[in-house]
Motif scaffolding. Sequence first.
Motif, PDB file in Angstrom:
ATOM      1  N   GLU A  45     -13.580  -0.521   2.829  1.00 47.16           N
ATOM      2  CA  GLU A  45     -13.112  -1.144   1.595  1.00 47.16           C
ATOM      3  C   GLU A  45     -11.612  -1.433   1.670  1.00 47.16           C
ATOM      4  O   GLU A  45     -10.885  -0.854   2.468  1.00 47.16           O
ATOM      5  CB  GLU A  45     -13.419  -0.273   0.376  1.00 47.16           C
ATOM      6  N   GLY A  46     -11.163  -2.337   0.803  1.00 49.02           N
ATOM      7  CA  GLY A  46      -9.775  -2.781   0.823  1.00 49.02           C
ATOM      8  C   GLY A  46      -8.798  -1.638   0.574  1.00 49.02           C
ATOM      9  O   GLY A  46      -9.129  -0.610  -0.015  1.00 49.02           O
ATOM     10  N   LEU A  47      -7.579  -1.860   1.027  1.00 47.10           N
ATOM     11  CA  LEU A  47      -6.532  -0.857   0.895  1.00 47.10           C
ATOM     12  C   LEU A  47      -6.073  -0.772  -0.554  1.00 47.10           C
ATOM     13  O   LEU A  47      -5.688  -1.779  -1.153  1.00 47.10           O
ATOM     14  CB  LEU A  47      -5.361  -1.237   1.811  1.00 47.10           C
ATOM     15  N   ASN A  48      -6.106   0.412  -1.117  1.00 49.50           N
ATOM     16  CA  ASN A  48      -5.652   0.637  -2.490  1.00 49.50           C
ATOM     17  C   ASN A  48      -4.210   1.120  -2.439  1.00 49.50           C
ATOM     18  O   ASN A  48      -3.946   2.306  -2.321  1.00 49.50           O
ATOM     19  CB  ASN A  48      -6.558   1.656  -3.186  1.00 49.50           C
ATOM     20  N   LEU A  49      -3.266   0.183  -2.516  1.00 52.13           N
ATOM     21  CA  LEU A  49      -1.856   0.519  -2.354  1.00 52.13           C
ATOM     22  C   LEU A  49      -1.354   1.449  -3.446  1.00 52.13           C
ATOM     23  O   LEU A  49      -0.536   2.334  -3.196  1.00 52.13           O
ATOM     24  CB  LEU A  49      -1.016  -0.762  -2.328  1.00 52.13           C
ATOM     25  N   SER A  50      -1.826   1.255  -4.658  1.00 56.59           N
ATOM     26  CA  SER A  50      -1.323   2.068  -5.769  1.00 56.59           C
ATOM     27  C   SER A  50      -1.706   3.539  -5.630  1.00 56.59           C
ATOM     28  O   SER A  50      -1.030   4.422  -6.167  1.00 56.59           O
ATOM     29  CB  SER A  50      -1.840   1.520  -7.103  1.00 56.59           C
ATOM     30  N   ALA A  51      -2.780   3.818  -4.888  1.00 56.20           N
ATOM     31  CA  ALA A  51      -3.236   5.203  -4.720  1.00 56.20           C
ATOM     32  C   ALA A  51      -2.882   5.763  -3.345  1.00 56.20           C
ATOM     33  O   ALA A  51      -3.132   6.935  -3.075  1.00 56.20           O
ATOM     34  CB  ALA A  51      -4.752   5.283  -4.929  1.00 56.20           C
ATOM     35  N   LEU A  52      -2.287   4.933  -2.503  1.00 58.50           N
ATOM     36  CA  LEU A  52      -1.999   5.350  -1.130  1.00 58.50           C
ATOM     37  C   LEU A  52      -0.869   6.382  -1.089  1.00 58.50           C
ATOM     38  O   LEU A  52       0.197   6.161  -1.655  1.00 58.50           O
ATOM     39  CB  LEU A  52      -1.614   4.125  -0.290  1.00 58.50           C
ATOM     40  N   GLU A  53      -1.101   7.497  -0.431  1.00 56.01           N
ATOM     41  CA  GLU A  53      -0.074   8.522  -0.218  1.00 56.01           C
ATOM     42  C   GLU A  53       0.014   8.788   1.283  1.00 56.01           C
ATOM     43  O   GLU A  53      -0.914   9.327   1.877  1.00 56.01           O
ATOM     44  CB  GLU A  53      -0.417   9.805  -0.982  1.00 56.01           C
ATOM     45  N   ARG A  54       1.152   8.398   1.853  1.00 59.42           N
ATOM     46  CA  ARG A  54       1.285   8.505   3.310  1.00 59.42           C
ATOM     47  C   ARG A  54       2.756   8.431   3.705  1.00 59.42           C
ATOM     48  O   ARG A  54       3.563   7.852   2.979  1.00 59.42           O
ATOM     49  CB  ARG A  54       0.494   7.372   3.972  1.00 59.42           C
ATOM     50  N   SER A  55       3.093   9.026   4.840  1.00 62.24           N
ATOM     51  CA  SER A  55       4.457   8.985   5.357  1.00 62.24           C
ATOM     52  C   SER A  55       4.498   8.153   6.629  1.00 62.24           C
ATOM     53  O   SER A  55       3.577   8.203   7.445  1.00 62.24           O
ATOM     54  CB  SER A  55       4.972  10.397   5.665  1.00 62.24           C
ATOM     55  N   PHE A  56       5.563   7.383   6.791  1.00 59.31           N
ATOM     56  CA  PHE A  56       5.777   6.596   8.000  1.00 59.31           C
ATOM     57  C   PHE A  56       7.182   6.873   8.525  1.00 59.31           C
ATOM     58  O   PHE A  56       8.140   6.970   7.754  1.00 59.31           O
ATOM     59  CB  PHE A  56       5.645   5.095   7.717  1.00 59.31           C
ATOM     60  N   THR A  57       7.295   6.977   9.843  1.00 57.98           N
ATOM     61  CA  THR A  57       8.583   7.205  10.495  1.00 57.98           C
ATOM     62  C   THR A  57       9.016   5.937  11.207  1.00 57.98           C
ATOM     63  O   THR A  57       8.265   5.389  12.015  1.00 57.98           O
ATOM     64  CB  THR A  57       8.495   8.374  11.487  1.00 57.98           C
TER      65      THR A  57
END
Length: 303
Positions: free
Chosen positions: A86-98
């Motif tokens: 399913e499509g990416l839910n940006l509003s619910a996305l919790e993630r870290s990027f370096t």
Amino acid sequence: MQAPDLNLLYTLDVLLSEGSVTRAARKLRLSPSAMSRSLARLRSVTGDQLLVQAGRTLVPTPRAVEMREKVRDLVQDARVLLRPAEGLNLSALERSFTLRTSDGFMETFGPSLIRKIRDEAPGIHLRFIRKLDKDSAGLRDGSIDFETGVVAPVIGPEVRAQALFIDRYVGVVRAGHPLAERLVTVCDYIDYGHVIAWRQGLELGLVDELLHQKGMKREVVASVDGFAAAASLARGTDLIATIPEKHTSGLRHGMSSFALPLPVAPFTISLLWHPRLDGDPAHRWLRECIREVCNGSESDISL
């Protein structure tokens, strides 16, 4: 032939990453005895000890060292493959990027990137790391998600690259400097002392080679390890700093810049990542955010 238990790949990845049965057990929420049994199964399947005692610690065997990166890539590929479609839910996305970025990149493009991400995916956390060399081992071992810089002439299949923008070197002086707001000649350029940003991988020697061809030489008063430090010294002295124009725009506020009176070729700044993240929807979305910001569609920087 009995089919291999592919769950052991994930266990092996954690064991090789942690280098400890106890820490691996804690990470996988297993008991140490269960983890020890899994290690015994892995030793039986691979025909290798994998981790052996050295004093109070475990060290990998040569076979384990050889396997470590491939196992990590297989596990990462499996995670991407098995992620829901399913499509990416940006509003619910919790993630870290370096992001490991070139000197000045964060100061110039970071504010616009943060604003865009906060508007679309407020649960995203960005960690910026200053790039001090050209070693991209962090992309391969997964400790870094993105890197920016000039791509080497020959880039291996273990790295993906996307051009962000073309940059050029310019001379930078303090406001009110005798060379501010005027056409600078090569004689003007060598009349003042210079601060240079030098570290392994920075190709700034070309300036001195071009001057040498003209029978000229500049006086290098100070050398520093990055463009931010070079701009700071030039801001408080009469020294000239030679630094990239576009991705140090955030460092040069209130200073005067001029085109180099030498034929120094422009160069391309690219975004780099590991191919195992090609299909990761969140990673792909952030790649596009960075590209948009660097192309000015989301940036309020005027050059």
